[in-house]
Design an enzyme around this catalytic site. Structure first.
Site, PDB file in Angstrom:
ATOM      1  N   HIS F  99       0.843  -1.204   0.000  1.00  0.00           N
ATOM      2  CA  HIS F  99       0.000   0.000   0.000  1.00  0.00           C
ATOM      3  C   HIS F  99       0.881   1.258   0.000  1.00  0.00           C
ATOM      4  O   HIS F  99       0.711   2.143  -0.834  1.00  0.00           O
ATOM      5  CB  HIS F  99      -0.903  -0.031   1.244  1.00  0.00           C
ATOM      6  CG  HIS F  99      -1.924   1.063   1.302  1.00  0.00           C
ATOM      7  ND1 HIS F  99      -3.256   0.846   1.083  1.00  0.00           N
ATOM      8  CD2 HIS F  99      -1.804   2.400   1.537  1.00  0.00           C
ATOM      9  CE1 HIS F  99      -3.927   1.980   1.190  1.00  0.00           C
ATOM     10  NE2 HIS F  99      -3.046   2.942   1.470  1.00  0.00           N
ATOM     11  N   GLU F 100       1.852   1.290   0.889  1.00  0.00           N
ATOM     12  CA  GLU F 100       2.716   2.474   0.951  1.00  0.00           C
ATOM     13  C   GLU F 100       3.559   2.583  -0.317  1.00  0.00           C
ATOM     14  O   GLU F 100       3.756   3.678  -0.858  1.00  0.00           O
ATOM     15  CB  GLU F 100       3.616   2.436   2.190  1.00  0.00           C
ATOM     16  CG  GLU F 100       2.874   2.384   3.519  1.00  0.00           C
ATOM     17  CD  GLU F 100       1.845   3.495   3.702  1.00  0.00           C
ATOM     18  OE1 GLU F 100       2.118   4.640   3.289  1.00  0.00           O
ATOM     19  OE2 GLU F 100       0.739   3.202   4.229  1.00  0.00           O
ATOM     20  N   ASP F 182      -7.760   7.230   3.176  1.00  0.00           N
ATOM     21  CA  ASP F 182      -7.468   7.731   1.824  1.00  0.00           C
ATOM     22  C   ASP F 182      -8.761   8.065   1.090  1.00  0.00           C
ATOM     23  O   ASP F 182      -8.856   9.085   0.407  1.00  0.00           O
ATOM     24  CB  ASP F 182      -6.692   6.670   1.005  1.00  0.00           C
ATOM     25  CG  ASP F 182      -5.331   6.367   1.603  1.00  0.00           C
ATOM     26  OD1 ASP F 182      -4.831   7.193   2.402  1.00  0.00           O
ATOM     27  OD2 ASP F 182      -4.768   5.304   1.287  1.00  0.00           O
TER      28      ASP F 182
END
Lengths: 312, 312, 312, 312, 312, 312
Positions: F99-100, F182
């Site tokens: 994800h990062e 997000d």
């Protein structure tokens, strides 16, 4: 809001309280295991747990507090105290037993499919102080969890609706009001998946609650969109309904695929009022998972659901 | 919120209060039976009940409190005190008598169908302090109940609408405003079945009130969906309306199938103002249940209702 | 909330107050009759009534309180005090006189049709302190009423709209704002019939206000359905509108069937400002009821109204 | 709420205040006339009026208070005090003068049509403290009015929109924001006619505000229908819009039928800033009323408006 | 609410404050001119203005307060204090310069068209304390204004959207968030024109806010129509959107017709950060107005907008 | 509300606090650089920052406060304190790392496209006290920013959705709940673009929140439009949904175009838990941007999105 401590934190907190009370522990007590069993407990919850375990041991005039005392204290904290005088009777008892057996059968099929999921440990139909008539105990995983994956989310919804599915199959549609709380939990989960986690393709990666609040930094306090969001609410509603309904259909297919286990477990539970441990595991080994479950949990939602509303 | 005690609990509480007041009981008083008659009473309600029974016995200068004193005290607690001076007259009296007879006839047909249902014990058309003009007494079952099955739920709705059905049949559609409270109860029951218990196929296993609150752990206090839920509210409304309307239609068919019992009971009640016991049972034995009732209560709702809206 | 006393209760209360004030009564005063005239009065209202009657007698330096003093006191309590200086003039006076005559003609036709209905006793066009410009006095029935039958309800709506109907017929559609309060009452009655008493076939036996409150035992305080109930509100609105509109059409037909009585009564009332007693009864005997009135009040609503929206 | 006194009452109150202040009156002062000019004034308003008239006379060092002092005091009370320093300039002055002339021309045509209507007495374009830029003074009728007839109501709406109509005709559609308050008054009047007085055929004799409040005796405080009444609100909105729009169209036709009076009055008012008395009456005698006005005000609304939405 | 004083009043107030502070004025100060520059200032605003001018002169150790000191004080009061340290950089500086130049070009074209409109006096791109990044100074007219004509209203909307139009044309659609406040003002203006001033033909002469409040004399506090007015809100929304969108299209056409002035002014402003006086006027003389502007501002709105929704 | 100081102001404030505490600084500390890193910090935030840096240095018994101490203090202030004991495990760790890495890869592609955008400086998957499981640090630009251009806004939305995109691509659609925040940020940004900044062509240059508040100078407190704005809300919802969905699609295309970098960075981050500095930059140099990204960010939105709803 205070954040709940993680497993390491819980272990430390338990040690502090046990030391403070100078509690003699039996050899079978591993504090790290108790920490694993208490995901989501706050510091105050853990202090109460230690007290409760000590009291339970004391009532039986044990010299040491045993693992079983901690386990029962955890159970009480989660599901309430068993009401001794309020035993179920007749058709209510029969239905609740099948309802719990339904959770167990469906939950086992789901756990078979998803690695790392916890197993059903205990079934009970002794009503408890919180209002629950039956109780299916699924312990937390040994590791703390921070995320939920979409397949786990779908799996949990199916397990939650396993009780209602069992009622419908065994009693040919004559279900009871007993799934009230299960429906609440399944609806809540579906709503969050669709409207907050962006896990539904039709609605897409939109956060509905952000819109409802008029944006994140709504310093003015006004609500430009307010509570009635025509288009998106409509869309979200259809998808929530579809998602919950699909989960029930899949639960029904699991239940139908396991008639023997379900009825066996149900009848036994109706008679004994509590089933757990190896006896339970032995039976649940026989549970089979139909293809629908795999599709629904691991595949794309739409493989299973050609009826899905193609709105927008 | 305090949970109401179960039957065992109620028995214990009654014994405490009777002992505390040193109340001499007649031989026909079985405290367990009084406990069975008082489902849903709290501790305070039971204390009041004992006082009330003592007073009733005292007013008649009895030396002991008899079973009848307890029964009358229970009745007062449920339906209010009879208003001596406010007797019904003329067409009002005639209509209320038929209305109560309607409940009795329909309730009997339902009880014939569902094992374990309680029987009608008493009809009365003496207005009571709470506003009720008539009163049909159906005692609780001897066992405490925790669940309601869908057939029981449908059966209760039909019984509740039996009063209105009797008015419509006997007076050729010229009904009165007297079914006000019956409609409230039937609508409430239908709403819960459809929107909270997931017992309607078209709406499916969704908990509408959970969505309305923005989910179960709505800690932020915001209401992402609020009160206006377009699609689902629409769906639920149609199904509630259909469900209540069907129950009335079935009640009408029961009433039409029993013209003699209904009119006989009605006329007798109009004259005597109260009918109960064996005399009542004798008559009600003649009640017959039409096929529609069986379909509606025990079969699938849709067998009876081809008109059901196929929304979604 | 205090329940208003019944007729027997009112008689007892009146006696207490008259005795307390040591009020000398004329021979024509029958306390039971005054009790019959004061349906819905509370204990405090009755105390005021006795005071007021005593004052009225005192102002005329009578030695005893007469029946007429009680009647005027009742009238004041219901409709306010006549404003001596504020007499109507010109076209306003003419219109209000015809408006009240319209109520009288239509109300008489309705009373002819329904046994046990009270008769028009008095017409007046002296403005009163509560804002009413005219006043049609219909005394309550001698017996207290607890129910309203659908035909009575329809009859009352027609009578209430008799004033507006008279204006429309006599002035060829040039009605005034004076029916403001009549419309409020008729709309309220129609709403209750449709949404609370289940007396409309299209809406069916559903209690709309129960749904609005989220059910009867809404202990959580949340309102799952809230105030905007799409489907059912739509349905109820259409039926309320149809019901009020039909009642006005029927009132119009009664007014058109009685041109001579209406104009005669109207002109006389315009001149004398008050008509009552035998003189009034004599005229009203000539009132005829058209078939439409019978259909609407006693028959099925739909006989008269082929236009009725067949929703759902 | 205190009811405003009627004409007789106002005369008595004025006499009391004049006597209390020992006010010397000129011979031209008839207190009954002042009472006629002050419809709707409360007791406190009348006390202020007497003070104000005394002050106005005092400032001019008159020995007695004259009729003109009372008239000016009434004017101030209704429209505010003239702002000496805030004279209109350029195109604003021209437009406001035509706007007021428009009210006068249209108001005169309406008064010609309806017997007993008051006449325009004064036009002014000196801005006043309450925010008004111009002022058309129409005194109340000599008799107190309690009712408004539908033709008066339509006539008033046309007069109110006469100012905007004049702007549109003279400036070929380039109207100003100056009709803001006129639109508010016309919309309010149309809303009440349609939704409260039952004076619109399409909406019928329903009281919308009664429904909005959940009926008249809404003792429970709940609002079963609430604020959003789908069907009826829709209907009412269309009719209100149609009614206001029709009134403007009729006002336009009056304005177009009187080009000379309008421009003459407008130009004179622009120059002199105030026109009144005989000079004004002389001009307004020339006003003619087109057939549209007669149809709209006296005939059925629909004669004029074939476009009327036939909803339902 | 206190009404703001008119020009004459402001002049008097300014004189009082200047006298009270014994402020020595330079010969170029004409107090009447300062009064003309301060439309809408309250008494307190004017007192602050005199203080501020005195301080500005003092900081420069002037012996007298000059006209420029008053002008700067007015500017500060309207737009905030320049932030010395927060200069714009790079693309932000370039865009803001073009944005302000856009206002100037479009505002000049509008002022050419409408007699009596004020001229652009100064452009600046020094951010100010209130949050504004750039500043286009248009002084008020010398006469106080009480009305806005529809052509002025349209002209103002076009000028307000001139900044956004310049961004879109120069950067080929890559606009910034900088028009945030301009959009607020233009939307507000369009809403008032359509819903309160009756200046839109499709919506007609209805006052929406009067309806929303339930009429003008809504003494009961209830809101019969409430906040959701289906039909009319829909209509108003479409027209507001159309009106704002049309104004932007017209502003775009003005900007496109003046590429040289826009870019010249923009580049110069980007470099010098402030342009004013004769230098600015010289350039703006070259601005040309396209036919679209004339049509939109002076002609009927619909000449320009064949797409206008013909709702009902 | 206090305005946050600009860069010059922050530098001054930092100097004051450092001087007040007599803090010895290492030679690598340039106060202007720290000011550049702290856009949006208030005076109080900066005071806390200096304290925090001093504490961090003190804990390591340094004699001077180094640049690294200030950087870590800034990081803590933005993302919370690392939770030492709460390390991610198993599939959660794997997913958060990807994800990062997704944010980093997509953010780099965006920064390549838009001049002056900051670069990714650090990736971490150590959970922090605020609840964040991973952390992608993108420092602010060296210059304070006051505007956001539409391409930057689109670019930021794509970067924000880069994490979810990576999950979907790597795990074939089996995304987690981890994108919750997000989605909130992306939805908020899209809402503002569409409803407040007028940056969507279909909705046009209308300010929705201005309408919701009933205009800018809503002194009366009433809300003529209220919260339910039918037409425009509908339109805005569709466009917000389309905009967020498009941004996710573009993020997916970037992620698919960079499989090696994504997996390499993800795997490394999963192992090392933190990647930063040159090592990170080296890898990110290999990121390529697909044409879709260019179209979406720099071109017209509609080039990419032929499906866009052509409402109105």
């Amino acid at each position: 809001m205070v954040e709940a401590p993680d497993r390491t934190g819980r272990e430390a907190i338990l040690k502090v309280h046990i030391a403070k009370k100078e509690l003699p522990l039996a050899k079978d007590v591993v504090i790290g295991d108790i920490a694993s069993m208490t995901t989501g407990f706050t510091g105050a919850d853990l202090a109460n747990l230690v007290n409760e375990a000590a009291l339970l041991a004391g009532r039986q005039t044990k010299l040491v507090v045993e693992k079983i005392d901690f386990i029962q204290a955890v159970e009480r904290s989660i599901a309430g105290i068993e009401k001794k005088t309020a035993k179920l009777q007749g058709s209510e008892k029969a239905v609740v037993a099948r309802h719990e057996a339904g959770h167990a059968v469906v939950g086992t099929a789901v756990a078979n499919l998803l690695p790392g999921q916890p197993w059903i440990e205990k079934l009970s139909i002794l009503p408890r102080s919180g209002g629950a008539l039956g109780f299916t105990y699924i312990p937390p995983t040994t590791e703390d969890r921070y995320l939920l994956f979409i397949d786990e989310l779908r799996g949990r919804m199916v397990t939650i609706l396993g009780g209602r599915a069992a009622e419908e199959v065994i009693y040919s549609g004559c279900a009871s009001t007993g799934a009230f709380d299960d429906l609440r939990r399944a609806t809540d989960m579906a709503y969050k998946a669709v409207a907050e986690y962006g896990l539904n393709e039709t609605v897409g990666p939109v956060s509905l609650s952000t819109l409802s609040d008029g944006g994140m930094d709504n310093s003015s306090g006004s609500m430009p969109w307010g509570r009635d969001q025509g288009h998106l609410v409509e869309l979200v509603q259809r998808e929530v309904k579809t998602l919950v309904q699909s989960a029930l259909e899949v639960a029904l297919s699991v239940v139908r695929a396991n008639p023997t286990v379900l009825e066996g477990r149900g009848a036994q539970l109706e008679e004994k009022e509590k089933v757990e441990g190896e006896e339970l595991q032995e039976w649940l080994k026989l549970v089979v998972a139909p293809a629908e479950l795999t599709y629904f949990v691991r595949g794309k939602e739409r493989l299973l659901l050609p009826l899905q509303t193609g709105s927008q």
